[in-house]
Each structure stands twice: as structure tokens, then as C-alpha cells.
Design a protein around this motif. Structure first.
Motif, PDB file in Angstrom:
ATOM      1  N   TYR A 278       0.860  -1.184   0.000  1.00  0.00           N
ATOM      2  CA  TYR A 278       0.000   0.000   0.000  1.00  0.00           C
ATOM      3  C   TYR A 278       0.894   1.231   0.000  1.00  0.00           C
ATOM      4  O   TYR A 278       1.734   1.410   0.892  1.00  0.00           O
ATOM      5  CB  TYR A 278      -0.909  -0.035   1.232  1.00  0.00           C
ATOM      6  CG  TYR A 278      -2.124   0.839   1.131  1.00  0.00           C
ATOM      7  CD1 TYR A 278      -2.966   0.792   0.023  1.00  0.00           C
ATOM      8  CD2 TYR A 278      -2.460   1.716   2.166  1.00  0.00           C
ATOM      9  CE1 TYR A 278      -4.090   1.591  -0.055  1.00  0.00           C
ATOM     10  CE2 TYR A 278      -3.590   2.509   2.097  1.00  0.00           C
ATOM     11  CZ  TYR A 278      -4.404   2.450   0.979  1.00  0.00           C
ATOM     12  OH  TYR A 278      -5.526   3.247   0.899  1.00  0.00           O
ATOM     13  N   LYS A 284      -5.556   7.683   2.268  1.00  0.00           N
ATOM     14  CA  LYS A 284      -6.108   7.252   3.549  1.00  0.00           C
ATOM     15  C   LYS A 284      -5.830   5.766   3.749  1.00  0.00           C
ATOM     16  O   LYS A 284      -5.411   5.062   2.834  1.00  0.00           O
ATOM     17  CB  LYS A 284      -7.614   7.529   3.626  1.00  0.00           C
ATOM     18  CG  LYS A 284      -8.425   6.823   2.554  1.00  0.00           C
ATOM     19  CD  LYS A 284      -9.901   7.178   2.683  1.00  0.00           C
ATOM     20  CE  LYS A 284     -10.722   6.465   1.604  1.00  0.00           C
ATOM     21  NZ  LYS A 284     -12.164   6.791   1.695  1.00  0.00           N
ATOM     22  N   GLU A 285      -6.084   5.295   4.967  1.00  0.00           N
ATOM     23  CA  GLU A 285      -5.856   3.885   5.275  1.00  0.00           C
ATOM     24  C   GLU A 285      -6.827   3.003   4.484  1.00  0.00           C
ATOM     25  O   GLU A 285      -7.917   3.435   4.094  1.00  0.00           O
ATOM     26  CB  GLU A 285      -6.034   3.650   6.780  1.00  0.00           C
ATOM     27  CG  GLU A 285      -7.406   4.023   7.280  1.00  0.00           C
ATOM     28  CD  GLU A 285      -7.480   4.108   8.798  1.00  0.00           C
ATOM     29  OE1 GLU A 285      -8.612   4.143   9.312  1.00  0.00           O
ATOM     30  OE2 GLU A 285      -6.433   4.127   9.463  1.00  0.00           O
ATOM     31  N   LEU A 286      -6.409   1.767   4.255  1.00  0.00           N
ATOM     32  CA  LEU A 286      -7.239   0.801   3.514  1.00  0.00           C
ATOM     33  C   LEU A 286      -7.980  -0.077   4.516  1.00  0.00           C
ATOM     34  O   LEU A 286      -7.367  -0.712   5.367  1.00  0.00           O
ATOM     35  CB  LEU A 286      -6.359  -0.071   2.610  1.00  0.00           C
ATOM     36  CG  LEU A 286      -7.081  -1.148   1.797  1.00  0.00           C
ATOM     37  CD1 LEU A 286      -8.008  -0.517   0.765  1.00  0.00           C
ATOM     38  CD2 LEU A 286      -6.081  -2.084   1.130  1.00  0.00           C
ATOM     39  N   ARG A 287      -9.294  -0.091   4.405  1.00  0.00           N
ATOM     40  CA  ARG A 287     -10.111  -0.886   5.315  1.00  0.00           C
ATOM     41  C   ARG A 287     -10.469  -2.234   4.705  1.00  0.00           C
ATOM     42  O   ARG A 287     -10.605  -2.368   3.488  1.00  0.00           O
ATOM     43  CB  ARG A 287     -11.388  -0.126   5.697  1.00  0.00           C
ATOM     44  CG  ARG A 287     -11.115   1.122   6.507  1.00  0.00           C
ATOM     45  CD  ARG A 287     -12.389   1.786   6.989  1.00  0.00           C
ATOM     46  NE  ARG A 287     -12.067   2.894   7.883  1.00  0.00           N
ATOM     47  CZ  ARG A 287     -11.858   2.756   9.197  1.00  0.00           C
ATOM     48  NH1 ARG A 287     -11.950   1.562   9.747  1.00  0.00           N
ATOM     49  NH2 ARG A 287     -11.568   3.800   9.949  1.00  0.00           N
ATOM     50  N   ARG A 310      -5.514  -8.439   9.482  1.00  0.00           N
ATOM     51  CA  ARG A 310      -5.803  -7.185  10.183  1.00  0.00           C
ATOM     52  C   ARG A 310      -7.099  -6.600   9.632  1.00  0.00           C
ATOM     53  O   ARG A 310      -7.672  -7.121   8.662  1.00  0.00           O
ATOM     54  CB  ARG A 310      -4.640  -6.197  10.004  1.00  0.00           C
ATOM     55  CG  ARG A 310      -4.457  -5.749   8.561  1.00  0.00           C
ATOM     56  CD  ARG A 310      -3.138  -5.037   8.362  1.00  0.00           C
ATOM     57  NE  ARG A 310      -2.035  -5.992   8.304  1.00  0.00           N
ATOM     58  CZ  ARG A 310      -0.759  -5.654   8.384  1.00  0.00           C
ATOM     59  NH1 ARG A 310      -0.423  -4.377   8.520  1.00  0.00           N
ATOM     60  NH2 ARG A 310       0.195  -6.557   8.311  1.00  0.00           N
ATOM     61  N   ILE A 312      -7.268  -2.964   9.221  1.00  0.00           N
ATOM     62  CA  ILE A 312      -6.901  -1.698   8.576  1.00  0.00           C
ATOM     63  C   ILE A 312      -5.441  -1.766   8.145  1.00  0.00           C
ATOM     64  O   ILE A 312      -4.580  -2.259   8.893  1.00  0.00           O
ATOM     65  CB  ILE A 312      -7.105  -0.514   9.563  1.00  0.00           C
ATOM     66  CG1 ILE A 312      -8.602  -0.314   9.851  1.00  0.00           C
ATOM     67  CG2 ILE A 312      -6.504   0.763   8.993  1.00  0.00           C
ATOM     68  CD1 ILE A 312      -8.875   0.727  10.914  1.00  0.00           C
ATOM     69  N   LEU A 313      -5.157  -1.283   6.927  1.00  0.00           N
ATOM     70  CA  LEU A 313      -3.785  -1.232   6.426  1.00  0.00           C
ATOM     71  C   LEU A 313      -3.412   0.232   6.203  1.00  0.00           C
ATOM     72  O   LEU A 313      -3.996   0.913   5.361  1.00  0.00           O
ATOM     73  CB  LEU A 313      -3.671  -2.005   5.112  1.00  0.00           C
ATOM     74  CG  LEU A 313      -2.271  -2.152   4.522  1.00  0.00           C
ATOM     75  CD1 LEU A 313      -1.391  -2.998   5.428  1.00  0.00           C
ATOM     76  CD2 LEU A 313      -2.340  -2.771   3.125  1.00  0.00           C
ATOM     77  N   PRO A 314      -2.440   0.757   6.965  1.00  0.00           N
ATOM     78  CA  PRO A 314      -2.071   2.172   6.811  1.00  0.00           C
ATOM     79  C   PRO A 314      -1.198   2.392   5.575  1.00  0.00           C
ATOM     80  O   PRO A 314      -0.554   1.460   5.083  1.00  0.00           O
ATOM     81  CB  PRO A 314      -1.282   2.458   8.095  1.00  0.00           C
ATOM     82  CG  PRO A 314      -0.718   1.134   8.492  1.00  0.00           C
ATOM     83  CD  PRO A 314      -1.719   0.104   8.067  1.00  0.00           C
ATOM     84  N   PRO A 315      -1.154   3.610   5.031  1.00  0.00           N
ATOM     85  CA  PRO A 315      -0.276   3.921   3.897  1.00  0.00           C
ATOM     86  C   PRO A 315       1.171   3.541   4.209  1.00  0.00           C
ATOM     87  O   PRO A 315       1.654   3.752   5.335  1.00  0.00           O
ATOM     88  CB  PRO A 315      -0.428   5.433   3.733  1.00  0.00           C
ATOM     89  CG  PRO A 315      -1.805   5.721   4.257  1.00  0.00           C
ATOM     90  CD  PRO A 315      -1.978   4.779   5.421  1.00  0.00           C
ATOM     91  N   ALA A 317       2.348   0.476   4.302  1.00  0.00           N
ATOM     92  CA  ALA A 317       2.456  -0.866   4.876  1.00  0.00           C
ATOM     93  C   ALA A 317       2.176  -1.932   3.819  1.00  0.00           C
ATOM     94  O   ALA A 317       1.660  -1.653   2.733  1.00  0.00           O
ATOM     95  CB  ALA A 317       1.484  -1.018   6.045  1.00  0.00           C
TER      96      ALA A 317
END
Length: 636
Positions: A278, A284-287, A310, A312-315, A317
């Protein structure tokens, strides 16, 4: 000749098409609208031969942000990228997005062409070149050549050709082994020839006369002609730009995003497991369960992203994901992809396919994550071991193992041979070859043995369980073809004894209690009293006040022990009464030579209810032979 694909990338109006024309003499803008507006809208194609036996197929991509989806279709298959940056503007938004897309799709080599160098003074040119080098730090183009050029004056073109020849010499050609794959990026018709498709051949070799199909539709066709760089030939190899004339399919049945493959070799999928990177630039974060647009090769398809470990995947990661696709596509292990948002349209991530045919697994499953970790690694044995182990009790066919591991069939067989010799894997079906892990095979043996033991525990009168009944007790997710090898293994280990159609436990015989023995005695007495017309099963149940299942179990024991004879499913005789009827019949036949059913009734006094079943019984026992509506004595 070494065949490579060189792609352009860069912001709109930075001179990509002009540079390709200056290098090759070919104008890749072929549409009237492109010439009118002065911008590239569709993919353009050219070719360039350089010293050292290097031939580039060039893919010129559009630079406008509205045509990024078209640009992505052109990146698939690139061996080198020529990032074009105008000296008078420097790094721009599409410069950044194109570079990110190239990186996500696995392009690993390239250079920067600093165009319009004649439009700035030398000092400014030096500053822009330095700015570009700083921008590329951390990317796959870090340290790549930055070559100032002018498409108008020709300055720097020789140096650019030299750098391209050097990079081409270092680059590896695409693998020519295995079945071919040709993602379609353009479809058109030619008068007198019909449908023509173009694309970059990703693998294998396509030849005139090949029987092919278009995926995902499965539409069959035949290769009528092949061209590479405008020249006709009998074949084209991996790494070449190719035009294929297809026979048997209308151009309206074909579209960009379809893929030409050998008939009956590949299968499409709607679910893949992958490693997703990502981008740090993602807004924004990926849900979990977000739907994005997946681009790979020349197609795009909506894909729901299932985060496996998980929510949520943050930018910036990375994570293992499952992509659930809205339409079937062809994806294989190692295939790169890009994910883009819908609104506003932006590239947010990408990665590589790990498993194109994943089994069902739970989120946060340790086994599933370990499998994906192995599939993303270089250990071929571990990949195959994990695929077979992950199939649990279902087993893994050879073809599926090869597809999911990404190994060539011959290499896959070699790895399996090693695992078979070490005992870690068991081949349970010969054709098609299906494999189980040692643990899964052991589990199935224990389950089958448990079924035998449980059945005999609940049916104390039985010596064993019928093969066909035991076969139905294999777990539903297992293949019924596993039954024979499992039973053979249990018998070899001395766990069971196979007696014709009966599976027994060693040394075990059915046993009866005093009450059960008493019931058997009463059954025998009732049949003896009945003589030539004994009570039926229903009448026995009523007279002895027992259930039909219990009665039939006892009758089966009495039949095995020879104390009762089964004539029909609901007719049982005492041996003495049946022997007397047989004697009357054989004596009559010896005297008369033949007998009809009415004559048999006359000599025995039986009703039709018993007469017909008895005659059929004596036929089965080979006492008599039926000839028309008569019986004669069987010789011998």
C-alpha cells in the motif's frame, strides 16, 4: 536477436511520442483525434534495433491523468522503462504516478530521458537533472542514467541509444518455456484477413496454426497469421510485440483485456491471494472489504480487498490479502497488479499474485499466512509441501500444484518425487495424480478405522461392515477414489481384514447375549413351524414383537451360520423345509424333464406368493434353468 519491451512513462506533453519518433522514425499517434489534439490517447507501438543484437518493441503510453488506465495496460510486459521528463517543467504529478505504477508492476530497469533540453539554458538543465536524481532516490531508478535529449535538434539521441543498448544487454529476456500468454491491448480488422489482435507475448511461443481460446469468454479460434514489428513470420516468442490474425472469431467478440492462450490449458479465477504493498502516497488507510479497481496485464476488474491478518492497512504498509474479483480473469503466481480508487481516481497500491486458486481459509489463520509466506519465497520444496498440506483431506492434483506454485510441470514433478521418497507426501490416486500429506493420509486412515470400530460396536451381531457402506463414510471433502488406497494401507498394517465385500477387525466375530440367542431360537422355531410357507419378515416382527432392523440383523447372522436360508428380501426358510421343496422339484424334473409354475404349485401345494420366489431362487442356485415359461434341470 534479443527481444525486449521498452515502455515510455511520464507526464502529458513531456515529449514521449516525439522522442519515440526521433529514435525510430515511427509516429505512434495513429488516431485522427490524437493528431488533432496533440496528445496520446491510445497505446502506440514502434520498434528499434540497436547494436549488439538487441531489438526493442516500444510501447508509448498516454500521459494524461484521464488515461492512466490505458497507461497501466501498456506497462504490463515492460522490460525497461524510459521515464520522460521535460527539462522546462521537471517532475510533475503523472511523473510520480507513472513511476509508482512501474514499480508496483515489477519494472526493475530503465533510464530517464530529459527532453526539451534545447529549450533551457545549460545551468537550468543541470539543476533539473540534479532534482530528478534526488527524486529517484529510493525507487528502482535510483542511480539510473539521466540523459538530456532534444527530439527537435537530435541532441543526445546517440547517447540515449547507447544507454539503451547497455541496459538491454544487461536485461533478461522473458522465459520462452511453457504455454504462451498474449494479453490483448488492441483489436482491429484487416480487409481479407479478419480479426487481428496485438499485445506483448508474456511467455512461451505462438505459432501459425495453433488452436487457441480467448479468456475469459472461452471463445475458440485458430492462429491464421503472425507478425512481429510489421514482418510476417511463422511464430513469435516471449518478449516480442506481436500481431496475431485470428480465424473463427469476429472482432466484436474480442476486447482489450482478453487474453489469447492455448486451448484447454489455463483456467480463469475470481479469487486470488496476494501480497499487497500500500503506497505511502495513498490518501487514507485501507479498510477490510474495500472495493478497488485491479489492473493487471491489459485488463481491469473490480476487486474486493480482504485483509487476512488485520482490519486496517495504513499507507506505506504491506500485507497478505485475498482479492475477490467481480469477473473471471487469468492470473498466475508472480503476476503483478495495481489497485486504483474509483473517485477520485488514483493509484494506491499493488503487488504480486501468490495463489491463483486459494483454498477456503479463515482470516488470521496461522496456516494460511504461513502458506502465503512460503508461496512468496524461493524454496520450491516448501511451496509444494505447503500446498499439499494445505489441501488437508481433499488432496491436491498435480495440475493444481503446478498452477498454484508457479512451477513448470517437470520441475513440479521433480519436487514431488523428492517429497514422495521422504514419505512427507503420499500419492493416493494414480490418474489423475492426486497427493495428500502424510498427516492427512494418516488422519483419513484413523477416521476410516474409527468408522469400522464404531459400526461393529453398535452392531455386535455383525462380523464386519460392507465395503460400499464404509466407502460412504469417507469425509465429504475427500475424494471417493481415496477409499481403495486407504483400505489397502489399513490391511497392510494389520488394522483390518478384507474378506470379499466385508471389512472386519482382526480376530473379531459377532457375539450374542443370552437374550439375543433366545430371540434367534424363536426365529428358527417360527420358520420351522411355517414349513413350506413360512412367515414373512413383517409377520415375524409382529409375532416376535421386535423391530425390523433388529430382526434383519439376527436373520443375517442365522444365514451366515447356515441356520436359515434367504430366498428373497422378505422370505426366509428353515433349511429342512427348503431341502424338502428342492427334492420334490428335482424328482419331478428327473421324471418329466420340465415343469411349469402351475405344475410346481400342484406338486407342492404352494400359493403364488411363495411359488414364484422359490422358482427364481432355484434358478439363482443353479438347480434349474428357465426356458420360456418352463424350468428344466440344470445339467451337472
Amino acid at each position: 536477436m534479443k527481444h525486449l519491451i521498452l515502455g515510455t512513462a511520464g507526464h502529458i506533453d513531456h515529449g514521449k511520442t516525439s522522442l519515440v519518433r526521433a529514435l525510430t522514425g515511427i509516429d505512434t499517434d495513429r488516431l485522427p483525434e490524437e493528431k488533432k489534439r496533440g496528445i496520446t490517447i491510445e497505446l502506440g507501438f514502434a520498434h528499434l534495433e540497436l547494436p549488439g543484437g538487441i531489438q526493442f518493441g516500444i510501447v508509448d503510453v498516454p500521459g494524461h491523468e484521464r488515461f492512466v488506465r490505458t497507461m497501466v495496460a501498456g506497462v504490463g510486459g515492460m522490460d525497461l522503462v524510459m521515464l520522460v521528463i521535460a527539462a522546462d517543467e521537471g517532475v510533475m504529478p503523472q511523473t510520480r504516478e507513472h513511476l509508482e505504477i512501474c514499480q508496483l508492476l515489477g519494472v526493475r530497469r530503465g533510464l530517464v530521458a530529459l527532453t526539451k533540453s534545447d529549450m533551457v539554458d545549460p545551468e537550468w538543465l543541470g539543476l533539473v537533472a540534479e532534482e530528478v536524481r534526488d527524486y529517484l532516490v529510493g525507487s528502482f531508478l535510483e542511480g539510473a542514467p539521466v540523459v538530456p535529449v532534444s527530439s527537435r535538434t537530435g541532441a543526445g539521441l546517440d547517447e540515449l541509444r547507447g544507454e539503451l543498448a547497455r541496459l538491454g544487454g544487461e536485461a533478461e529476456e522473458k522465459k520462452g518455456e511453457g504455454p504462451f500468454r498474449l494479453p490483448i491491448d488492441r483489436v482491429f480488422t484487416v480487409a481479407g484477413f479478419g480479426t487481428v489482435v496485438t499485445g506483448t507475448l508474456l511467455a512461451g511461443e505462438v505459432r501459425v496454426g495453433d488452436e487457441v481460446e480467448l479468456l475469459p469468454s472461452g471463445c475458440p479460434a485458430r492462429v491464421r497469421g503472425v507478425q512481429t514489428h510489421g514482418r510476417k513470420g511463422e511464430s513469435a516468442a516471449a518478449g516480442q510485440r506481436v500481431a496475431v490474425n485470428l480465424q473463427g472469431v469476429e472482432h466484436t467478440e474480442v476486447a482489450r483485456g482478453d487474453i489469447v492462450v492455448p486451448r484447454g490449458v489455463y483456467r480463469t479465477t475470481r479469487v486470488v491471494d496476494a501480497r499487497l504493498d500500500y503506497l505511502p502516497s495513498a490518501p487514507k488507510e485501507l479498510r477490510h472489504r474495500t472495493t478497488l479497481r485491479l489492473h493487471s496485464a491489459t485488463y481491469e476488474v473490480p476487486a474486493q480487498v480482504i485483509l487476512l491478518d488485520r482490519d486496517i492497512l495504513p499507507p506505506g504498509a504491506s500485507a497478505f490479502v485475498q482479492l475477490r474479483l467481480k469477473a473471471p480473469v487469468l492470473l498466475l503466481p508472480g503476476d503483478p497488479f495495481v489497485l486504483r480508487t474509483y473517485s477520485p481516481a488514483a493509484t494506491v497500491g499493488g503487488g504480486r499474485v501468490l495463489d491463483p486458486m486459494p483454498p477456503r481459509h479463515r482470516r488470521r489463520s496461522t496456516e494460511a499466512l504461513e502458506l502465503l509466506d512460503a508461496l512468496g519465497g524461493d524454496d520450491e520444496t516448501e511451496k509444494v509441501r505447503r500446498i499439499v498440506g494445505g489441501s488437508l483431506l481433499s488432496g491436491a492434483p498435480l495440475g493444481e500444484i503446478a498452477v498454484r506454485s508457479g512451477l513448470a510441470a517437470r520441475r513440479c514433478e521433480g519436487v514431488l518425487a523428492s517429497l514422495l521418497s521422504s514419505g512427507e507426501v503420499v500419492q493416493v490416486v494414480r490418474e489423475p495424480r492426486i497427493f495428500l500429506s502424510r498427516d492427512a493420509f494418516g488422519s483419513l486412515k484413523r477416521l476410516l478405522l474409527g468408522e469400522v470400530e464404531g459400526f461393529l460396536r453398535d452392531n455386535t451381531l455383525r462380523d464386519g461392515i460392507g465395503k460400499e457402506e464404509l466407502k460412504t463414510r469417507i469425509p465429504r471433502r475427500s475424494d471417493l477414489r481415496f477409499f481403495g488406497p486407504l483400505l489397502q494401507a489399513l490391511e497392510k498394517e494389520g488394522k483390518v481384514v478384507v474378506d470379499r465385500e466385508l471389512v472386519k477387525l482382526p480376530g473379531r466375530k459377532g457375539s450374542v447375549t443370552a437374550d439375543q440367542a433366545g430371540l434367534q431360537a424363536r426365529i428358527e422355531a417360527a420358520l420351522v413351524r411355517g414349513g413350506a410357507e413360512p412367515p414373512t419378515v413383517k409377520e415375524l416382527c409382529d409375532g416376535l414383537r421386535c423391530g425390523e432392523k433388529e430382526l434383519l440383523e439376527h436373520l443375517a447372522v442365522l444365514v451366515r451360520e447356515g441356520r436359515v436360508v434367504k430366498v428373497k428380501s422378505d422370505f426366509f426358510y428353515a433349511p429342512e423345509a427348503l431341502a424338502a421343496l428342492r427334492e420334490k422339484l428335482t424328482a419331478c424334473l428327473r421324471e418329466r424333464g420340465e415343469i411349469t409354475p402351475p405344475e410346481f404349485r400342484e406338486i407342492t401345494g404352494l400359493s403364488r406368493k411363495f411359488m414364484i420366489p422359490l422358482l427364481e431362487y432355484f434358478d439363482r442356485e443353479k438347480v434349474t434353468i428357465r426356458v420360456g415359461d418352463k424350468r428344466v434341470l440344470r445339467k451337472g
